[in-house]
Scaffold this motif. Sequence first.
Motif, PDB file in Angstrom:
ATOM      1  N   GLY A 196     -19.763   8.108  97.807  1.00  0.00           N
ATOM      2  CA  GLY A 196     -19.373   9.506  97.663  1.00  0.00           C
ATOM      3  C   GLY A 196     -20.593  10.389  97.708  1.00  0.00           C
ATOM      4  O   GLY A 196     -21.728   9.912  97.607  1.00  0.00           O
ATOM      5  N   PRO A 197     -20.403  11.709  97.838  1.00  0.00           N
ATOM      6  CA  PRO A 197     -21.545  12.625  97.927  1.00  0.00           C
ATOM      7  C   PRO A 197     -22.317  12.684  96.617  1.00  0.00           C
ATOM      8  O   PRO A 197     -21.792  12.350  95.548  1.00  0.00           O
ATOM      9  CB  PRO A 197     -20.875  13.966  98.250  1.00  0.00           C
ATOM     10  CG  PRO A 197     -19.480  13.834  97.718  1.00  0.00           C
ATOM     11  CD  PRO A 197     -19.109  12.399  97.910  1.00  0.00           C
ATOM     12  N   SER A 198     -23.566  13.126  96.699  1.00  0.00           N
ATOM     13  CA  SER A 198     -24.381  13.280  95.496  1.00  0.00           C
ATOM     14  C   SER A 198     -23.698  14.238  94.520  1.00  0.00           C
ATOM     15  O   SER A 198     -23.133  15.261  94.922  1.00  0.00           O
ATOM     16  CB  SER A 198     -25.766  13.832  95.858  1.00  0.00           C
ATOM     17  OG  SER A 198     -26.481  12.913  96.658  1.00  0.00           O
ATOM     18  N   GLY A 199     -23.757  13.881  93.241  1.00  0.00           N
ATOM     19  CA  GLY A 199     -23.187  14.738  92.213  1.00  0.00           C
ATOM     20  C   GLY A 199     -21.688  14.617  92.022  1.00  0.00           C
ATOM     21  O   GLY A 199     -21.098  15.409  91.287  1.00  0.00           O
ATOM     22  N   CYS A 200     -21.071  13.614  92.663  1.00  0.00           N
ATOM     23  CA  CYS A 200     -19.608  13.513  92.574  1.00  0.00           C
ATOM     24  C   CYS A 200     -19.143  12.796  91.313  1.00  0.00           C
ATOM     25  O   CYS A 200     -17.933  12.726  91.057  1.00  0.00           O
ATOM     26  CB  CYS A 200     -19.041  12.820  93.816  1.00  0.00           C
ATOM     27  SG  CYS A 200     -19.419  11.053  93.913  1.00  0.00           S
ATOM     28  N   GLY A 201     -20.050  12.232  90.539  1.00  0.00           N
ATOM     29  CA  GLY A 201     -19.652  11.581  89.288  1.00  0.00           C
ATOM     30  C   GLY A 201     -19.641  10.068  89.339  1.00  0.00           C
ATOM     31  O   GLY A 201     -19.118   9.423  88.419  1.00  0.00           O
ATOM     32  N   LYS A 202     -20.245   9.472  90.383  1.00  0.00           N
ATOM     33  CA  LYS A 202     -20.247   8.011  90.497  1.00  0.00           C
ATOM     34  C   LYS A 202     -20.949   7.359  89.296  1.00  0.00           C
ATOM     35  O   LYS A 202     -20.425   6.437  88.672  1.00  0.00           O
ATOM     36  CB  LYS A 202     -20.928   7.573  91.794  1.00  0.00           C
ATOM     37  CG  LYS A 202     -20.278   8.065  93.068  1.00  0.00           C
ATOM     38  CD  LYS A 202     -20.929   7.483  94.315  1.00  0.00           C
ATOM     39  CE  LYS A 202     -22.386   7.844  94.495  1.00  0.00           C
ATOM     40  NZ  LYS A 202     -22.623   9.297  94.698  1.00  0.00           N
ATOM     41  N   SER A 203     -22.150   7.845  89.001  1.00  0.00           N
ATOM     42  CA  SER A 203     -22.910   7.271  87.891  1.00  0.00           C
ATOM     43  C   SER A 203     -22.233   7.554  86.551  1.00  0.00           C
ATOM     44  O   SER A 203     -22.281   6.727  85.632  1.00  0.00           O
ATOM     45  CB  SER A 203     -24.344   7.812  87.877  1.00  0.00           C
ATOM     46  OG  SER A 203     -25.059   7.348  89.007  1.00  0.00           O
ATOM     47  N   THR A 204     -21.604   8.708  86.441  1.00  0.00           N
ATOM     48  CA  THR A 204     -20.861   9.011  85.208  1.00  0.00           C
ATOM     49  C   THR A 204     -19.734   8.013  85.007  1.00  0.00           C
ATOM     50  O   THR A 204     -19.538   7.497  83.891  1.00  0.00           O
ATOM     51  CB  THR A 204     -20.304  10.442  85.270  1.00  0.00           C
ATOM     52  OG1 THR A 204     -21.384  11.371  85.366  1.00  0.00           O
ATOM     53  CG2 THR A 204     -19.478  10.763  84.029  1.00  0.00           C
ATOM     54  N   LEU A 205     -18.996   7.718  86.076  1.00  0.00           N
ATOM     55  CA  LEU A 205     -17.912   6.745  85.972  1.00  0.00           C
ATOM     56  C   LEU A 205     -18.466   5.376  85.562  1.00  0.00           C
ATOM     57  O   LEU A 205     -17.895   4.692  84.706  1.00  0.00           O
ATOM     58  CB  LEU A 205     -17.157   6.649  87.292  1.00  0.00           C
ATOM     59  CG  LEU A 205     -16.026   5.616  87.352  1.00  0.00           C
ATOM     60  CD1 LEU A 205     -14.989   5.864  86.264  1.00  0.00           C
ATOM     61  CD2 LEU A 205     -15.358   5.624  88.732  1.00  0.00           C
TER      62      LEU A 205
END
Length: 257
Positions: A42-51
């Motif tokens: 996904g694009p940068s800042g989309c919340g991948k690391s948060t998930l």
Amino acid sequence: MTTQRLAVRGLEHEFRAAGGAVPALARIDLTIEPGEFVTLAGPSGCGKSTLLRLLAGLLRPSTGTITLGDNPITGPGAERGVVFQRPALYPWLTVRDNVAVGLKLRGVGRDERRETADRHLATVGLTDAADRKPYELSGGMQQRAQIARVLAGDPDIVLMDEPFGALDALTRERLQAELLALWRRTGKTIVFITHSVDEAVYLGSRVLVMSPRPGRIVFDESARFLRDGQPVPTDEVRTLPEFTALAARVRDAISER
């Protein structure tokens, strides 16, 4: 190998900031079956690391639940190991002692710690580096040491946050192949975050794409490439028309949102 399903239900998350709440994740419903290798792009800042941090128990969701089997995830647990973008090894310890540090904290005896650490260093091809310090290793070798440390704890689920993102292309491809071989040997569940479409399609048995913030799952497809009912050899996967077609659909899912 875990037999427990990882389930996310009605998940939403926001961060508090001076100007008010900042939504990071919109409503996410997701089930990850035991033994899956799930890649998340996904694009940068989309919340991948948060998930990923929510799955690890390093954050608590604003809304919704995350469960492993019948048990809610409310914090970190030994059944989940996390490989971060940076190795974060202790520079004063040898590579072997870095791999064994979690075992030492759990009270495992010296001989067992050494045997376990050496076994996992062999798995990632670092036997010859066991007595060296992290600063004597290349970036790729440090990342392999971090992976060995996580595996030494024998987690059922391995959560990986862009672990190869800072590596050169050749090292990255070599570690991708090693990770796939390890997954096939161990049957562990892996959740792997990446910005690379090629990496997502090559590694994953299933590929997810998230939308721009607040992140939602907008694409979810199998990435198993078979020939006569058998997995296509790793060194041939990227040559398949099916690989190219899936990579194109992943790119479209990222760019259309």
